[in-house]
Each structure stands twice: as C-alpha cells, then as structure tokens.
Design a protein around this motif. Structure first.
Motif, PDB file in Angstrom:
ATOM      1  N   UNK A   6      59.442   0.790  66.000  1.00 15.20           N
ATOM      2  CA  UNK A   6      59.153  -0.174  64.937  1.00 15.20           C
ATOM      3  C   UNK A   6      59.897   0.148  63.640  1.00 15.20           C
ATOM      4  N   UNK A   7      59.884   1.383  63.129  1.00 12.88           N
ATOM      5  CA  UNK A   7      60.595   1.628  61.867  1.00 12.88           C
ATOM      6  C   UNK A   7      62.107   1.384  61.960  1.00 12.88           C
ATOM      7  N   UNK A   8      62.715   1.782  63.089  1.00  7.79           N
ATOM      8  CA  UNK A   8      64.159   1.572  63.212  1.00  7.79           C
ATOM      9  C   UNK A   8      64.494   0.089  63.307  1.00  7.79           C
ATOM     10  N   UNK A   9      63.680  -0.673  64.004  1.00  6.72           N
ATOM     11  CA  UNK A   9      63.902  -2.114  64.106  1.00  6.72           C
ATOM     12  C   UNK A   9      63.704  -2.772  62.745  1.00  6.72           C
ATOM     13  N   UNK A  10      62.687  -2.321  62.032  1.00  8.75           N
ATOM     14  CA  UNK A  10      62.404  -2.855  60.701  1.00  8.75           C
ATOM     15  C   UNK A  10      63.562  -2.539  59.740  1.00  8.75           C
ATOM     16  N   UNK A  11      64.074  -1.311  59.786  1.00  9.12           N
ATOM     17  CA  UNK A  11      65.202  -0.919  58.932  1.00  9.12           C
ATOM     18  C   UNK A  11      66.450  -1.738  59.273  1.00  9.12           C
ATOM     19  N   UNK A  57      66.042  -5.090  57.741  1.00  4.87           N
ATOM     20  CA  UNK A  57      66.294  -5.037  56.294  1.00  4.87           C
ATOM     21  C   UNK A  57      67.793  -4.999  56.006  1.00  4.87           C
ATOM     22  N   UNK A  58      68.510  -4.155  56.782  1.00  6.80           N
ATOM     23  CA  UNK A  58      69.954  -4.038  56.566  1.00  6.80           C
ATOM     24  C   UNK A  58      70.682  -5.345  56.821  1.00  6.80           C
ATOM     25  N   UNK A  59      70.319  -6.015  57.897  1.00  2.00           N
ATOM     26  CA  UNK A  59      70.974  -7.291  58.214  1.00  2.00           C
ATOM     27  C   UNK A  59      70.613  -8.369  57.198  1.00  2.00           C
ATOM     28  N   UNK A  75      72.647 -11.829  56.870  1.00  2.00           N
ATOM     29  CA  UNK A  75      72.619 -12.278  58.266  1.00  2.00           C
ATOM     30  C   UNK A  75      71.245 -12.868  58.563  1.00  2.00           C
ATOM     31  N   UNK A  76      71.206 -14.051  59.177  1.00  2.00           N
ATOM     32  CA  UNK A  76      69.945 -14.691  59.551  1.00  2.00           C
ATOM     33  C   UNK A  76      69.217 -13.871  60.609  1.00  2.00           C
ATOM     34  N   UNK A  77      69.972 -13.101  61.354  1.00  2.08           N
ATOM     35  CA  UNK A  77      69.378 -12.267  62.396  1.00  2.08           C
ATOM     36  C   UNK A  77      68.421 -11.225  61.815  1.00  2.08           C
ATOM     37  N   UNK A  78      68.635 -10.846  60.548  1.00  2.00           N
ATOM     38  CA  UNK A  78      67.783  -9.838  59.908  1.00  2.00           C
ATOM     39  C   UNK A  78      66.319 -10.263  59.859  1.00  2.00           C
ATOM     40  N   UNK A  79      66.073 -11.496  59.454  1.00  2.00           N
ATOM     41  CA  UNK A  79      64.700 -12.008  59.374  1.00  2.00           C
ATOM     42  C   UNK A  79      64.075 -12.076  60.769  1.00  2.00           C
ATOM     43  N   UNK A  80      64.880 -12.474  61.747  1.00  2.00           N
ATOM     44  CA  UNK A  80      64.372 -12.550  63.131  1.00  2.00           C
ATOM     45  C   UNK A  80      64.022 -11.158  63.645  1.00  2.00           C
TER      46      UNK A  80
END
Length: 164
Positions: free
Chosen positions: A70-75, A78-80, A85-90
């Motif tokens: 979860x933290x790595x996916x969340x980070x 945030x980076x995207x 990048x719209x992918x970041x919110x997804x």
C-alpha cells in the motif's frame, strides 16, 4: 395439447419408469458410490487447526501485504499525480481500495480465528457436561438397581416387611 397426445406421453413415461415415484434423486445405477457415513464430524483438533491458520494469515497480512504494497502504491500515485499523469489518481484509488479490502480480509481472519477458538471451547465444555451427566446417570441407575442391594439388608430395602 390434445388428449390423444397426453395419453401417448403418459404411456411413454409409464414404459420408461418402474412405477415408483422418484423425487430429487438419481436412479440407483446412475448414483455415485457413497463416501463416508454422511455425518458431519468435527474434532477439537480440526477446529484448532482452522483457527490457527486464520491467526497465522492475519499476522502475515499486515507486515507482508499492508506495509509492503500500500505505501509504495500510494507513493507511486503521488509521484504520477505531481507529474500531471491521470494514472496517478487511479493508482491512489487502487491503493485506497486495496487498503480497505485488506482490512476486511484481516477482520474476517480474526473473526474466523476467534470463532474457532470459541467453538473449540464450547464443544469441549459440552463434551465435559455430557460426560458428567452420563456418569451421574450411571451412578443414579446403580442406586435403583435391586441387584446392587445386598439381600436381607436391614430396613426392608428389598421389599421386605419390617418385623413388629
């Protein structure tokens, strides 16, 4: 449907069947072989094993899944997002859903573990109560069994009349 057709269908069905009614079952020649007695049997060892596995899974989910994924996916989300990048919110949405689903799974594991512990204790207590009840019934039965009472016992316990 004409009566003649109905009569033909009834006659055809009568030829195929033995005349006995069969509900919710297969003919004997098509029935698979029976396995076991059909009775549900659960031992304390079985319940303990299920509860133990649920407890182990619960304890592995937090460090191996929650803290790693979860933290790595969340980070990454945030980076995207910061790079537009719209992918970041997804990805952040996926991390949030993952965290929520993981919490639900952990709750279910805890519930299973606790329920198996409870069931194990309840069955053990029930077995002990039945054992105590049965042993007290046997003791009570011996008290009413005339063959356990010595013949000629004082006090007329064998149906004898007291001498005056």
């Amino acid at each position: 449907m004409a009566w003649e057709e109905w009569d033909e269908l009834k006659a055809s069905a009568a030829e195929r069947s033995s005349g006995q009614m069969q509900l919710n079952g297969l003919p004997d020649d098509e029935r698979p072989p029976a396995v076991g007695t059909g009775d549900l049997q659960v031992t304390q060892k079985d319940l303990a094993a299920v509860g133990d596995q649920a407890y182990k899974l619960y304890n592995r989910l937090w460090p191996e899944v929650r803290q790693a994924v979860v933290p790595s996916t969340d980070r990454a989300g945030d980076g995207l997002t910061s790079q537009k990048f719209a992918l970041g919110a997804a990805l952040k949405h996926v991390a949030t859903r993952w965290d929520k689903q993981l919490g639900t799974l952990m709750d279910a594991c805890a519930h299973i573990s606790n329920h198996m512990d409870f069931s194990n204790k309840t069955h053990r207590d029930d077995d002990e109560w039945i054992r105590r009840s049965m042993s007290s019934i046997q003791t009570l039965d011996r008290g009413f069994d005339e063959s356990d009472t010595p013949a000629g016992r004082p006090g007329g316990t064998n149906g004898e009349k007291k001498k005056a």
